[in-house]
Design a protein around this motif. Structure first.
Motif, PDB file in Angstrom:
ATOM      1  N   GLU A 298       0.841  -1.202   0.095  1.00  0.00           N
ATOM      2  CA  GLU A 298      -0.005   0.075   0.003  1.00  0.00           C
ATOM      3  C   GLU A 298       1.079   1.207   0.069  1.00  0.00           C
ATOM      4  O   GLU A 298       0.437   2.234  -0.718  1.00  0.00           O
ATOM      5  CB  GLU A 298      -1.049   0.196   1.171  1.00  0.00           C
TER       6      GLU A 298
ATOM      7  N   LEU B   8       2.367   1.796  -3.377  1.00  0.00           N
ATOM      8  CA  LEU B   8       1.145   2.038  -4.316  1.00  0.00           C
ATOM      9  C   LEU B   8       0.892   3.850  -4.286  1.00  0.00           C
ATOM     10  O   LEU B   8       0.841   4.353  -5.044  1.00  0.00           O
ATOM     11  CB  LEU B   8       0.123   1.510  -4.074  1.00  0.00           C
ATOM     12  N   SER B   9       1.127   3.968  -3.005  1.00  0.00           N
ATOM     13  CA  SER B   9       0.817   5.551  -2.484  1.00  0.00           C
ATOM     14  C   SER B   9       2.006   6.436  -3.309  1.00  0.00           C
ATOM     15  O   SER B   9       1.684   7.393  -3.839  1.00  0.00           O
ATOM     16  CB  SER B   9       0.999   5.798  -1.141  1.00  0.00           C
TER      17      SER B   9
ATOM     18  N   VAL C  31      -0.904   6.163  -7.141  1.00  0.00           N
ATOM     19  CA  VAL C  31      -2.134   5.189  -7.312  1.00  0.00           C
ATOM     20  C   VAL C  31      -3.271   6.037  -6.138  1.00  0.00           C
ATOM     21  O   VAL C  31      -2.735   6.056  -5.157  1.00  0.00           O
ATOM     22  CB  VAL C  31      -1.869   3.873  -6.954  1.00  0.00           C
TER      23      VAL C  31
ATOM     24  N   ASP D 137      -5.607   6.575  -3.065  1.00  0.00           N
ATOM     25  CA  ASP D 137      -5.655   5.753  -1.774  1.00  0.00           C
ATOM     26  C   ASP D 137      -6.748   4.765  -1.909  1.00  0.00           C
ATOM     27  O   ASP D 137      -6.585   3.559  -1.318  1.00  0.00           O
ATOM     28  CB  ASP D 137      -5.827   6.799  -0.495  1.00  0.00           C
TER      29      ASP D 137
ATOM     30  N   GLY E 283      -5.418   1.690  -3.792  1.00  0.00           N
ATOM     31  CA  GLY E 283      -4.364   1.121  -3.091  1.00  0.00           C
ATOM     32  C   GLY E 283      -5.132   0.173  -1.833  1.00  0.00           C
ATOM     33  O   GLY E 283      -4.534  -0.862  -1.660  1.00  0.00           O
TER      34      GLY E 283
ATOM     35  N   VAL F 253      -2.655  -0.913 -12.628  1.00  0.00           N
ATOM     36  CA  VAL F 253      -1.926  -1.568 -11.553  1.00  0.00           C
ATOM     37  C   VAL F 253      -1.976  -3.253 -11.927  1.00  0.00           C
ATOM     38  O   VAL F 253      -3.194  -3.893 -12.106  1.00  0.00           O
ATOM     39  CB  VAL F 253      -2.468  -1.509 -10.045  1.00  0.00           C
TER      40      VAL F 253
END
Length: 355
Positions: free
Chosen positions: A231, A234-235, A239, A241, A244, A282
Motif C-alpha cells: 500500500e 502504491l501511494s 495510485v 488511496d 491502494g 496496476v
C-alpha cells in the motif's frame, strides 16, 4: 502381519534416512517470472552430497548457492544440511562476500573439524544485472562459458552459472536457454559428472520503472507487513488511496487463503508478489507453490445465506473478482500464478491529493 509377508527395502534404514535428508535439501522450485528464469540440479556422487539453493534477500537481491560435502551416508547428509543452513544464515547478514565465506567456513569447521567441502555463492540484483560471487574448493562462477573474476554485469539473455564439483563448465554453458533453463541445466549436469551441483539464472529483461517485487514466508503473521509495504508503494507511485486500500484488502484475502489451506506439508515456503504500476493501471501477480488451486473455479457465494453457512474463503474470492478488471490463473512450473489487473482514472490521483 507375518514376517514373511513384509517386503524388504532395497536400501538400509541408514541409506533411506540419508536419502530423506537429501530430499529436504531440495530448494523450493523457482517460479516462472517476467524478468528472470532460474534452474538448478544436484546429484549424489560416490561418498558425497551436493545441493544448490536460490532465495531472495532483503532489497530484492537474489542469492544463489551450491555446495558439495565429501562424505556419504547419514553423516554426509547431515553435514550437507548444516552447511546449507550456514550458507543461508551468512548470506542473510548481507556482509562482504569474503566475510560471508569466512563465517560459513569457521562455523562449519567448529562442528566438523577436518571435513572437506566445496562451496560457492553469488548474489544478483535483477534491477541492474550486477552480480558478485565467491567460493572455495572445486567451484566455478561464469557468465556463459566465460569464467568470472567474482563480480560483473549480467547482460540480458546471458546465463550466470554457479557450480561446485568442477572448476570449469563445458561448452553447453555457452548456449542460450532456447528451450528453457531446465533443459540447459539438465544437459550441463550430465556433462559435469556425478556428485556436482549447479544453478543458473538468466535475465529476460531488466526491471522496468514502476515494477516492484516482494516475498514473504507462508506465515500468517507476515501478511500484514507485506500488505502495508505494498500500500505504501502504491501511494508512492501515485495510485489513488482508495484503489491502494482495495488492492491491499484483496491481497490480504488471497494470501490468508493460501497460507491457511495451501500447504498440507506444513513446511517452509516462500510466496512471491509482483507489482507493476503504469499510468492508470496496476498489475498484481501472486505466486505460490502450494497445492494446485484455481480460485476462478470457485462457485459464487450465496450472499443471501447465513454468514456461518457460507464456504470458507468464498467471500474473499468474490471480493477479488469484483475488484479486478482482469483476473487470470495458471499453474506454471508447480506454482499457482494469479494475475490481477486494476485500472483507475489518472485524474483520480489528482482528486485524492486535493489538487
Amino acid at each position: 502381519m507375518t514376517a514373511s509377508s513384509v517386503t524388504p527395502h532395497a536400501r538400509t534404514p541408514d541409506e533411506r534416512l540419508a536419502a530423506e535428508i537429501a530430499r529436504l535439501l531440495r530448494p523450493q522450485r523457482f517460479p516462472s517470472r517476467r524478468d528472470l528464469e532460474l534452474a538448478g540440479v544436484a546429484g549424489e556422487g560416490a561418498g558425497a552430497y551436493a545441493f544448490y539453493d536460490a532465495f531472495w534477500l532483503p532489497g530484492r537481491v537474489l542469492a544463489l548457492g551450491a555446495a558439495q560435502v565429501r562424505r556419504g551416508g547419514t553423516a554426509g547428509a547431515l553435514r550437507a544440511s548444516a552447511l546449507h543452513r550456514l550458507l543461508r544464515a551468512a548470506l542473510a547478514l548481507q556482509v562482504e562476500p569474503a566475510e560471508t565465506l569466512d563465517l560459513a567456513e569457521s562455523a562449519y569447521a567448529a562442528e566438523f573439524p577436518g571435513d572437506d567441502f566445496d562451496l560457492a555463492f553469488a548474489t544478483l540484483d535483477p534491477a541492474t544485472g550486477r552480480f558478485a560471487g565467491f567460493g572455495r574448493g572445486h567451484y566455478c562462477l561464469s557468465v556463459g562459458a566465460q569464467a568470472s573474476e567474482g563480480e560483473g554485469l549480467l547482460p540480458e539473455g546471458s546465463v550466470l552459472w554457479l557450480a561446485v564439483g568442477a572448476r570449469t563448465l563445458g561448452a553447453v554453458a555457452a548456449e542460450a536457454p532456447e528451450f528453457g533453463m531446465d533443459d540447459l541445466a539438465a544437459r550441463l549436469r550430465e556433462a559435469s559428472g556425478p556428485g556436482a551441483a549447479l544453478v543458473g539464472v538468466t535475465l529476460r529483461s531488466l526491471k522496468r520503472k514502476g515494477a516492484h517485487d516482494f516475498a514473504i514466508p507462508n506465515d500468517l503473521a507476515a501478511i500484514a507487513g507485506l500488505v502495508s509495504d505494498i500500500e505504501a508503494t502504491l501511494s508512492r507511485e501515485e495510485v489513488p488511496d482508495m484503489v491502494g486500500a482495495a488492492l491491499g484488502l484483496a491481497l490480504d484475502e488471497l494470501l490468508t487463503n493460501t497460507v491457511s489451506y495451501g500447504y498440507p506439508d506444513n513446511g517452509w515456503h516462500e510466496i512471491l508478489v509482483d507489482l507493476e504500476v503504469t499510468p492508470g493501471c496496476v498489475d498484481l501477480t501472486v505466486r505460490d507453490d502450494g497445492r494446485a488451486f484455481d480460485p476462478l473455479q470457485s462457485p459464487e457465494p450465496d450472499l443471501s445465506g447465513e454468514i456461518e453457512d457460507r464456504e470458507v474463503g468464498g467471500l474473499g474470492i468474490h471480493f477479488v473478482r469484483t475488484l479486478a478488471d482482469e483476473l487470470s490463473y495458471a499453474r506454471e512450473r508447480g506454482w499457482n500464478v494469479l494475475r490481477l489487473r486494476k485500472r483507475f482514472a489518472p485524474e483520480a490521483a489528482l482528486d485524492s491529493s486535493g489538487g
